[in-house]
Write an enzyme that holds these catalytic residues in place. Sequence first.
Site, PDB file in Angstrom:
ATOM      1  N   CYS A 136       1.927  -7.671  21.603  1.00 34.07           N
ATOM      2  CA  CYS A 136       1.863  -7.817  20.560  1.00 34.07           C
ATOM      3  C   CYS A 136       1.586  -8.755  18.790  1.00 34.07           C
ATOM      4  O   CYS A 136       2.865  -8.345  18.372  1.00 34.07           O
ATOM      5  CB  CYS A 136       1.450  -5.934  20.052  1.00 34.07           C
ATOM      6  SG  CYS A 136       0.713  -6.280  19.176  1.00 34.07           S
ATOM      7  N   HIS A 164      -1.180  -0.721  17.647  1.00 29.44           N
ATOM      8  CA  HIS A 164      -2.442  -1.030  16.972  1.00 29.44           C
ATOM      9  C   HIS A 164      -3.357  -1.378  17.701  1.00 29.44           C
ATOM     10  O   HIS A 164      -4.466  -2.156  17.369  1.00 29.44           O
ATOM     11  CB  HIS A 164      -2.035  -2.740  16.826  1.00 29.44           C
ATOM     12  CG  HIS A 164      -0.884  -3.531  15.623  1.00 29.44           C
ATOM     13  ND1 HIS A 164      -0.477  -3.073  15.726  1.00 29.44           N
ATOM     14  CD2 HIS A 164      -1.503  -3.658  14.157  1.00 29.44           C
ATOM     15  CE1 HIS A 164       1.199  -3.373  15.088  1.00 29.44           C
ATOM     16  NE2 HIS A 164       0.505  -3.338  13.677  1.00 29.44           N
ATOM     17  N   CYS A 193       2.885  -6.186  16.302  1.00 26.37           N
ATOM     18  CA  CYS A 193       4.349  -5.372  16.049  1.00 26.37           C
ATOM     19  C   CYS A 193       5.554  -6.325  15.938  1.00 26.37           C
ATOM     20  O   CYS A 193       6.873  -6.684  15.822  1.00 26.37           O
ATOM     21  CB  CYS A 193       4.069  -4.488  17.182  1.00 26.37           C
ATOM     22  SG  CYS A 193       3.662  -3.564  16.838  1.00 26.37           S
ATOM     23  N   LYS A 215      -7.825  -1.955   5.717  1.00 29.78           N
ATOM     24  CA  LYS A 215      -8.896  -2.191   4.530  1.00 29.78           C
ATOM     25  C   LYS A 215     -10.138  -1.994   5.605  1.00 29.78           C
ATOM     26  O   LYS A 215     -10.965  -2.014   4.366  1.00 29.78           O
ATOM     27  CB  LYS A 215      -8.463  -3.921   4.699  1.00 29.78           C
ATOM     28  CG  LYS A 215      -7.801  -4.280   3.934  1.00 29.78           C
ATOM     29  CD  LYS A 215      -7.689  -6.173   4.069  1.00 29.78           C
ATOM     30  CE  LYS A 215      -6.732  -6.288   3.078  1.00 29.78           C
ATOM     31  NZ  LYS A 215      -6.176  -7.698   3.457  1.00 29.78           N
ATOM     32  N   HIS A 256       4.222   1.551   2.348  1.00 23.08           N
ATOM     33  CA  HIS A 256       5.473   0.656   1.957  1.00 23.08           C
ATOM     34  C   HIS A 256       5.749   1.630   0.686  1.00 23.08           C
ATOM     35  O   HIS A 256       7.379   1.269   0.209  1.00 23.08           O
ATOM     36  CB  HIS A 256       4.911  -0.896   1.497  1.00 23.08           C
ATOM     37  CG  HIS A 256       4.389  -1.316   2.142  1.00 23.08           C
ATOM     38  ND1 HIS A 256       2.939  -2.558   1.969  1.00 23.08           N
ATOM     39  CD2 HIS A 256       4.437  -2.037   3.566  1.00 23.08           C
ATOM     40  CE1 HIS A 256       2.445  -2.633   3.010  1.00 23.08           C
ATOM     41  NE2 HIS A 256       3.060  -2.489   4.201  1.00 23.08           N
ATOM     42  N   HIS A 270       0.727  -1.078   0.480  1.00 17.46           N
ATOM     43  CA  HIS A 270       0.114   0.106   0.013  1.00 17.46           C
ATOM     44  C   HIS A 270       0.893   0.897  -0.146  1.00 17.46           C
ATOM     45  O   HIS A 270       2.486   1.297  -0.148  1.00 17.46           O
ATOM     46  CB  HIS A 270      -1.008   0.042   1.265  1.00 17.46           C
ATOM     47  CG  HIS A 270      -0.286   0.173   2.552  1.00 17.46           C
ATOM     48  ND1 HIS A 270       0.755   0.199   2.824  1.00 17.46           N
ATOM     49  CD2 HIS A 270      -0.026  -1.188   3.194  1.00 17.46           C
ATOM     50  CE1 HIS A 270       0.817   0.794   4.439  1.00 17.46           C
ATOM     51  NE2 HIS A 270       0.571  -0.620   4.544  1.00 17.46           N
ATOM     52  N   CYS A 286      -1.757  -2.102  22.731  1.00 17.52           N
ATOM     53  CA  CYS A 286      -0.139  -1.698  22.030  1.00 17.52           C
ATOM     54  C   CYS A 286      -0.726  -0.125  21.083  1.00 17.52           C
ATOM     55  O   CYS A 286      -1.950   0.473  20.745  1.00 17.52           O
ATOM     56  CB  CYS A 286      -0.349  -2.778  20.727  1.00 17.52           C
ATOM     57  SG  CYS A 286       0.782  -2.167  19.988  1.00 17.52           S
ATOM     58  N   LYS A 346      -6.218   6.253  10.332  1.00 19.81           N
ATOM     59  CA  LYS A 346      -5.231   5.339   9.688  1.00 19.81           C
ATOM     60  C   LYS A 346      -6.455   4.940   8.164  1.00 19.81           C
ATOM     61  O   LYS A 346      -6.974   4.314   8.497  1.00 19.81           O
ATOM     62  CB  LYS A 346      -5.364   4.085  11.218  1.00 19.81           C
ATOM     63  CG  LYS A 346      -3.850   3.896  11.029  1.00 19.81           C
ATOM     64  CD  LYS A 346      -3.629   2.243  11.981  1.00 19.81           C
ATOM     65  CE  LYS A 346      -2.751   1.667  11.262  1.00 19.81           C
ATOM     66  NZ  LYS A 346      -1.286   1.793  12.308  1.00 19.81           N
TER      67      LYS A 346
END
Length: 511
Positions: free
Chosen positions: A126, A146, A129, A298, A21, A18, A143, A295
Amino acid sequence: MDRIYITTPMYYVNAEPHLGHTYTTIIADTLKRYYRQQGVDAFLLTGTDEHGDKIAQAAKANGMSPQAYADKISAVFRATWDECGIDYDHFLRTTDDYHKKFVQEVLQKIYEAGDIYFGEYGGFYCYGCERFYTEKELVSGKCPDHQTVPAYIKEKNYFFRMSKYQQRLLETLESKPDLIRPERYRGEVLAFLREPLEDLSISRPKSRLDWGIPLPFDGEHVTYVWFDALLNYVSVLKHKGEEVFEAYWPRANHLIAKDILKPHAIYWPTMLMAAGLPLYDHLNVHGYWVMDSGKMSKSLGNVVRPLDMKKRFGMDAFRYFLLREMPFGQDANFSYDALINRINADLANNFGNLVSRVLAMQQRYFSGAVQRLGDWRQEDTALRDKFAQAEGEMKQHMAALQFHRALESLWGAIDHANRYIVQTAPFTIYKEEAQRPRVGEILHHLLEAIRTSAHLLAPFLPDTSRQLHTLLGISADEVNSRKPWGSFFAAGHKVSPPSVLFPRIEPEGEK
Ligand code: ME8
């Protein structure tokens, strides 16, 4: 010869590539092209991180074996970078045999040196991570990255004596102020290192997880995914041969986002110390892309996929936005409004118009043939100097990874070229016969401005740079010619009529 080794993270194969990256991979590619252009031998590594709980769970959710699942997603990453024109030198998979072998060799070495021991550990894990959190690091028991409640896991594991290297790492960071940059991330790591460092659990019992590299000294355990993945940066060079390793290590410039600062700033250097290897040159840390301050996910349906972007806007236009919009080290907001505005304003209007006006006039007035230069006027020298100044500034900004500032400097010169057209008004003075040679000179200077832009843009917008060279009739072996301004084009050299480099984008209701 000067050399640089540039790396992206090895991306997890639990999600398809995505925006995030793509950004890291594009800046890595830009850096590589930039250094190559400067005559520096650059090696670019990217790849995928395929072991561990997270991948095993994703494979299961997809009804596939971890290997088949990793094969599939890793291939998507590779094909995506190919489609995006990323000029990587090697694509590593942590499931490659040479990598697994190297990880085992390093583990064995550190074990024999007494820096790995067996013990029991309980902590908050987590899975997102793939690491344990101390209670202090959690935010309201969750976390921080997340926002999930970590699982409490207690098990017997092997531990790496990371604490033994704490002092040495602290001293190194203090003596090498640019080891981790920008400064704010170095500051975070220094603050962390002022607290006692715990040893690192580096194994998982096979009874709980068998998707990993077996420990060479205990077949009942597999290697913790971070201890495995970080070694990729060296395993690939060793795989290519001792000379390659000697050539590129430790000239490493790692590129990562802030999410994986701790493994790269603490685990990795202490691992290198224990393995008797020198530390990397720089850890370069960028911020997050956020979607209108939220964030990307999806479930929210707002995932930005690189190939969709290529199709809709063109790869270079997308690259331009990413490189121009994010100040390296800080978070940046992704919005279609901002993307479309930048493409239309900077590329279609500002730069695109410059190129098409100059080529159109060259065609109309001189059938595309470049005219001789006479005496330079003050405004001609000022135009050349502005580009020289931009080039100097770009050098400084690139050394500090300030991609957005580098482009800003170049666009300052492009603005100047547009003003030069207004100021010299070739379309007006052409009407007087006696002024026609001057029109030829003005256009010659403008073609030099475009040739210089094509050169300076090449690392950022490689396709556009190629297109410009074609339009200017510059052959592949001449593209890197640094002939001084005014001495490149022979009188009579033909340039092409304009073609649209960046079509204006009409919004289509994207959010
Ligand atoms: O962490 N903004 O892999 P990963 C900017 N396998 N960059 C982003 C981003 C965002 N919103 N989201 C992701 C892992 N990235 C490990 C790495 S290395 C030995 C192992 C980019 O797939 C950024 O480079 O979660 C970030 O560090 C990386 O993707 C995380 O990729």
